[in-house]
Design an enzyme around this catalytic site. Structure first.
Site, PDB file in Angstrom:
ATOM      1  N   ASP A 366       0.756  -1.243  -0.079  1.00 18.46           N
ATOM      2  CA  ASP A 366       0.038  -0.023  -0.005  1.00 18.46           C
ATOM      3  C   ASP A 366       0.918   1.290  -0.019  1.00 18.46           C
ATOM      4  O   ASP A 366       2.099   1.177   0.576  1.00 18.46           O
ATOM      5  CB  ASP A 366      -0.819   0.082   1.104  1.00 18.46           C
ATOM      6  CG  ASP A 366      -1.856   1.290   1.413  1.00 18.46           C
ATOM      7  OD1 ASP A 366      -2.548   1.307   0.278  1.00 18.46           O
ATOM      8  OD2 ASP A 366      -1.708   1.904   2.401  1.00 18.46           O
ATOM      9  N   LYS A 367       0.566   2.250  -0.904  1.00 21.06           N
ATOM     10  CA  LYS A 367       1.402   3.393  -0.897  1.00 21.06           C
ATOM     11  C   LYS A 367       1.586   4.211   0.539  1.00 21.06           C
ATOM     12  O   LYS A 367       2.550   4.577   1.019  1.00 21.06           O
ATOM     13  CB  LYS A 367       1.022   4.122  -2.197  1.00 21.06           C
ATOM     14  CG  LYS A 367       2.297   5.373  -2.325  1.00 21.06           C
ATOM     15  CD  LYS A 367       1.994   6.255  -3.564  1.00 21.06           C
ATOM     16  CE  LYS A 367       0.630   7.274  -3.180  1.00 21.06           C
ATOM     17  NZ  LYS A 367       1.346   8.449  -2.177  1.00 21.06           N
ATOM     18  N   THR A 368       0.492   5.012   0.658  1.00 19.20           N
ATOM     19  CA  THR A 368       0.246   5.989   1.758  1.00 19.20           C
ATOM     20  C   THR A 368       0.649   5.256   3.010  1.00 19.20           C
ATOM     21  O   THR A 368       0.021   4.305   3.652  1.00 19.20           O
ATOM     22  CB  THR A 368      -0.907   6.726   1.708  1.00 19.20           C
ATOM     23  OG1 THR A 368      -1.095   7.151   0.294  1.00 19.20           O
ATOM     24  CG2 THR A 368      -0.960   7.770   2.540  1.00 19.20           C
ATOM     25  N   GLY A 520      -5.025   4.413  -3.776  1.00 25.11           N
ATOM     26  CA  GLY A 520      -5.989   5.290  -4.308  1.00 25.11           C
ATOM     27  C   GLY A 520      -5.755   6.291  -4.947  1.00 25.11           C
ATOM     28  O   GLY A 520      -6.605   7.161  -5.440  1.00 25.11           O
TER      29      GLY A 520
END
Length: 680
Positions: A366-368, A520
């Site tokens: 997941d990025k964030t 997202g």
């Protein structure tokens, strides 16, 4: 509850569990019990050896004789059987009740055959008694179990060591002053004084003071962590040179320390595929040993006229084939790997997750908050010729310092990180939807995005125009510094990439693992981060409820997938993945969705998990091969296949070899402690 009871409650028993039933049966015994039975059996065996005619013939010495001295071997051999052998007989009954015959059944068969045969010979049956063989066999078996129990105890000792991290007493602050109380008496909401060098007694939040705290027991990092008002602290960590007043937020079973201990204990007792394989191998080895032993007895009775020799071969086969080392092969490796992981900030909730990590094809981040910090930072600055970059940043920070916006705070933080002194501002005003205006050092300055720039119809130099377009192309947030009708500088801001992320991606690539990013965010933003880090595949603009679908899509391609997320909105994806990893858990170790919980917010820990998984699997495989494989040669040798060449394996020597195989397996498992989990 006294302090020791408090420790014991959380320390529990790490459980060498997961071994076959026989192993579990004797695992409940203490190291001290096996030690005491071994030494008493040594003492009881000495008269058996001294008055044994066979031993006297070998050494050429005669023992003193007295009335009934010929019964000394029988008397002391029986004592060894009943005292030292009782633990094996009880274990065998447990295995038979569970319908899982194993090590204890084989040992009990061997010593019982030797005992009853020797008893029959002593009372008149034709043959040679095996009293000294019986006594030494039981004694060596006890020694082997003692060594095994010590090995398992040492591997699981980390739990008890963690329990000892909590202090016995602490200083509680009351309305009247301070009082010294037992840690077990603390309740949520209490205020405690943590003096320099003292261990923090409970999880809490700093209400007053500033200090550096050693959190190595939680994170594996030796560098102290600065704590100030509002910072969270964890039970068992050690305060540095400052004094802290801490409000208690968690005690006893609710502390992070108790959570870590619970996860380690559960991981050590959870079963894995390797353990199932070991259990099955131990069962079949038991069946093979009984069949081979029976065949050996029948053949030697048919071809020879020495029943004592036939019984010796039977006993040797039963002893040499004991799946003792097999019962130790997996549980000991598991105990060591889970404690090694915990010391490096890798908390294993489900051992199967750790086992699967060795064969991963793809890791999805997941990025964030995982690859990035979740905070905006300045990644590019361009100015016209009137200002330097540092001067532009200093002035921009002055304008933005009163704003609560995350972008504004990112600019102020960037200036302070560079050691710039942020100037005072006056007349600060937020212009909704556009930006802010303030007076800094008598200059009226504005900060805003491209829309604000167009509204003011500002003059923009070529350098600033090109830099602004490049920032927007990369999906960065673009903010301009303006004075009058002229743009002085443009700042590109983005979610700050963690310094460790690049090393994490490189390490996973070296391991042959594809790196995927799930976010997202807009595609332009995601692609920019992916290019920066060298990520292979990007899924952008993905809604939280769609994350699990992306994981399943990768699995449909035949890939074994790990998902790394914060355990909150990533929970469905973590559960869907072959290996779910909750990252950045900090002190909240009770993350239910992940197979592995990472204490640190460090993506490099993914490579560490894979390295630990591969090292653990190698050790398991080596131990299983050694524990079961040597029987291919040992059983025929014990059966007397080379008797014609004068090569025979005495039952006591068979016991030595069997115990030696156990020691080799234990020593090999200990080598796992040397595994280097450093990355980048």
């Amino acid at each position: 509850m006294d302090h020791q009871a408090h420790h014991d409650e959380h320390a529990g028993h790490g459980g060498g569990g997961g071994g076959h039933e026989g192993h579990d049966k004797h695992a409940g015994h203490s190291v001290a019990m096996f030690r005491d039975r071994f030494w008493w059996s040594v003492l009881l065996s000495l008269p058996t050896l001294v008055w044994s005619p066979s031993i006297q013939d070998w050494v050429g010495l005669e023992a003193p004789t007295f009335p009934l001295s010929e019964y000394v071997p029988a008397a002391f051999g029986t004592a060894v059987f009943l005292y030292g052998g009782l633990v094996f007989l009880k274990g065998a009954l447990g295995e038979l009740r569970a319908r899982l015959p194993g090590m204890m059944v084989l040992i009990s068969l061997a010593i019982s055959v030797a005992f009853f045969y020797s008893l029959a010979v002593t009372f008149g049956w034709d043959g040679e008694p095996l009293w000294w063989e019986l006594a030494t066999l039981v004694t060596i078996m006890l020694l082997g179990h003692w060594i095994e129990m010590r090995s398992i105890g040492q591997a699981q000792g980390a739990l008890k060591e963690l329990a000892k991290l909590l202090p016995d007493l602490t200083v509680r602050i009351t309305g009247e002053g301070t009082e010294e109380v037992a840690v077990s008496e603390l309740r949520e909401g209490d205020l405690v004084l943590v003096r320099p060098g003292a261990a923090i007694p409970a999880d809490g939040a700093v209400q007053e003071g500033r200090s550096a705290v050693n959190e190595s027991m939680l994170t594996g990092e030796s560098k102290p962590v600065q704590k100030e008002v509002g910072s969270r602290v964890v039970a068992g960590t050690v305060n540095g040179s400052g004094s802290l007043r801490v409000e208690v937020t968690g005690t006893g079973a609710k502390t992070a320390l108790a959570g870590i201990m619970r996860l380690v204990s559960e991981a050590q007792s959870s079963r894995s595929r390797a353990q199932v394989l070991a259990d099955r191998a131990a069962f079949y080895l038991t069946v093979v040993a009984i069949v081979a032993g029976t065949a050996t007895l029948v053949v030697w009775l048919a071809v020879g006229d020495n029943p004592a020799f036939a019984v010796q071969r039977l006993v040797a086969v039963l002893v040499i084939a004991c799946p003792h080392a097999l019962g130790l092969a997996v549980p000991l490796v598991v105990a060591i790997s889970t404690t090694l992981g915990a010391r490096n900030g890798l908390l294993v909730r489900d051992r199967r997750g750790l086992e699967e990590a060795r064969s991963l094809d793809a890791v999805v981040f997941d990025k964030t908050g995982t690859l990035t910090t979740g905070e905006f930072g300045v990644v590019s600055i361009a100015t016209d010729e009137a200002l330097s970059e540092s001067e532009a940043l200093r002035l921009a920070a002055g304008v933005e310092q009163d704003s609560e916006h995350t972008i504004a705070q990112g600019i102020v933080a960037a200036a302070r990180d560079k050691g710039l002194e942020v100037p005072a501002a006056s007349g600060f005003e937020a212009i909704p939807g556009h930006g802010v205006v303030a007076t800094v050092e008598t200059r009226e300055l504005r900060m805003g995005g491209p829309a604000f720039l167009r509204t003011l119809d500002a003059t923009v130099s070529d350098a600033i125009h090109v830099a602004g377009e490049e920032s927007e192309r990369r999906g960065q947030t673009t903010v301009y510094l303006l004075e009058g009708g002229r743009a002085l500088a443009v700042f590109g801001l983005a979610d700050k990439v963690r310094e460790e992320s690049r090393a994490a991606v490189e390490a996973l690539h070296r391991m042959g693992i594809e790196v995927v990013m799930l976010t997202g965010d807009a595609k332009a933003v995601a692609d920019a981060v992916a290019r920066d880090l060298g990520i292979d595949t990007v899924f952008a603009e993905v809604l939280p409820e769609q994350k699990a679908d992306k994981i399943r899509a990768l699995q449909a391609e035949g890939k074994k997938v790990a998902m790394v997320g914060d355990g909150v909105n990533d929970a469905p994806a973590l559960v869907s993945a072959d290996v779910g990893v909750a990252i950045g858990a900090g002190t909240d170790v009770a993350v239910e969705a992940g197979d592995v919980v990472l204490v640190r917010s460090d993506p490099r820990d993914l490579a560490r998990i894979v390295a630990l998984s591969r090292a653990t699997y190698r050790k398991m495989l080596q131990n299983l091969w050694w524990a079961a494989g040597y029987n291919i040669f040992a059983i025929p040798l014990a059966a007397g296949i080379l008797a014609g060449q004068g090569l025979l394996l005495a039952p006591a020597f068979a016991a030595v070899l069997m115990s030696l195989s156990t020691i080799i397996v234990a020593a090999n498992a200990q080598l796992l402690r040397r595994t280097d989990l450093s990355v980048g």
